[in-house]
Write a protein that holds these residues in place. Structure first.
Motif, short mmCIF file in Angstrom:
data_model
loop_
_atom_site.label_atom_id
_atom_site.label_comp_id
_atom_site.label_asym_id
_atom_site.label_seq_id
_atom_site.Cartn_x
_atom_site.Cartn_y
_atom_site.Cartn_z
N VAL A 73 0.50 14.01 -7.48
CA VAL A 73 0.92 15.22 -6.39
C VAL A 73 2.00 16.14 -6.93
CG1 VAL A 73 0.73 16.59 -4.31
CG2 VAL A 73 -0.88 14.59 -4.97
N TYR A 74 3.64 14.82 -7.27
CA TYR A 74 5.10 16.16 -6.93
C TYR A 74 5.13 15.96 -8.33
CZ TYR A 74 4.63 16.33 -2.16
OH TYR A 74 4.35 16.61 -0.70
N VAL A 78 1.08 -1.11 0.24
CA VAL A 78 0.03 0.01 -0.26
C VAL A 78 0.34 1.10 -0.31
CG1 VAL A 78 -1.53 1.67 0.92
CG2 VAL A 78 -2.10 -1.17 0.94
N ARG A 79 2.31 1.26 0.72
CA ARG A 79 2.77 2.34 1.06
C ARG A 79 4.11 3.13 -0.60
NH1 ARG A 79 8.05 2.91 5.48
NH2 ARG A 79 8.08 5.01 5.24
N THR A 80 3.85 1.39 -1.48
CA THR A 80 4.68 1.86 -1.86
C THR A 80 3.40 2.20 -3.42
OG1 THR A 80 6.35 -0.22 -2.01
CG2 THR A 80 6.26 0.16 -4.13
N ILE A 137 -1.48 17.66 2.85
CA ILE A 137 -2.85 15.94 2.81
C ILE A 137 -1.16 15.32 2.65
CG2 ILE A 137 -4.12 14.62 2.27
CD1 ILE A 137 -5.90 17.48 1.93
N PHE A 138 -0.53 15.08 0.91
CA PHE A 138 0.44 13.94 1.16
C PHE A 138 1.74 14.08 2.04
CE2 PHE A 138 3.10 11.77 -1.27
CZ PHE A 138 2.38 10.44 -1.87
N VAL A 143 1.78 5.71 -7.05
CA VAL A 143 0.72 6.61 -7.80
C VAL A 143 0.34 7.78 -7.69
CG1 VAL A 143 -1.57 6.06 -9.11
CG2 VAL A 143 -0.03 4.78 -8.41
N LEU A 144 0.09 7.54 -6.16
CA LEU A 144 -0.66 9.33 -6.30
C LEU A 144 0.93 10.17 -6.01
CD1 LEU A 144 -3.00 8.45 -3.49
CD2 LEU A 144 -3.52 8.79 -5.66
#
Length: 204
Positions: A40-41, A28-30, A168-169, A35-36
């Motif tokens: 975002v960045y 999940v962390r990876t 948030i991220f 992806v997110l």
């Protein structure tokens, strides 16, 4: 009877918490970062603009704003945290120790606990570095020191794109690190309790 080949069993941690951390939370962390994190960045440098809006100034101030990009930092964190576990599994493979035998052998148990402690230390260090590099909040305005460019004004005002999403991220990545540390601590307790159970078993 377990028909799993030894090589595959060695890839799994000997504890329930360790397996949860590796197979579920690590994935999940990876995924979250891959992806997110890109969403975002990914284009942050392109949308980072300063006053006056010139490419040379934007690049100079962005490098000052981001000494290291968050994606690179978190990728290095994930890889670094995996090293102690990888070294232990290499040791277990060289010693031909199956997953079920790790906690039955005092020496392998000690080595595994050391690998978990190293993970905790690396996560704490990453948390500290992240707080110093990125802080806990992303401000919409960054004041850039442009004295190195020989400008008339020593400070330039820069706009940080999507600062709220980045906050948030950033909070999510801090949360992931804290959860990982707690899981590692819980894993050590699980190992100790299971070892006590093995030691208290009556001899047959």
């Amino acid at each position: 009877m377990n028909n799993t080949p030894p090589g595959l069993r060695l890839l799994r941690p000997p504890t329930v918490i360790g397996q949860f951390h590796t197979l579920f939370f690590g994935s999940v962390r990876t995924f979250f970062l891959g992806v997110l994190g890109f969403a975002v960045y990914g284009n942050e440098a392109l949308h980072f603009s300063c006053d006056p809006d010139k490419r040379e100034l934007n690049l100079y101030c962005y490098n000052q704003f981001r000494p290291i990009t968050p994606q690179v930092f978190w990728a290095l964190q994930l890889v670094t945290v995996l090293v102690p576990g990888a070294v232990f599994h290499l040791y277990a493979a060289c010693k031909n120790i199956d997953q079920e035998e790790i906690l039955h052998r005092p020496m392998s148990t000690v080595f595994y606990i050391i690998s978990v402690l190293l993970r905790i230390i690396l996560e704490v260090l990453a948390f500290w570095l992240q707080s110093h590099l990125f802080g806990f909040l992303v401000d919409p305005i960054f004041m850039c020191d442009v004295t190195g460019l020989g400008k008339i004004l020593n400070v330039s005002k820069c706009m940080v794109p999507e600062h709220f999403e980045k906050t948030i991220f950033l909070s999510a990545m801090y949360t992931f690190t804290i959860i990982t540390i707690l899981l590692c601590i819980a894993e050590i307790f699980e190992i100790l309790f299971r070892r006590l159970g093995y030691l208290n078993q009556p001899m047959t």
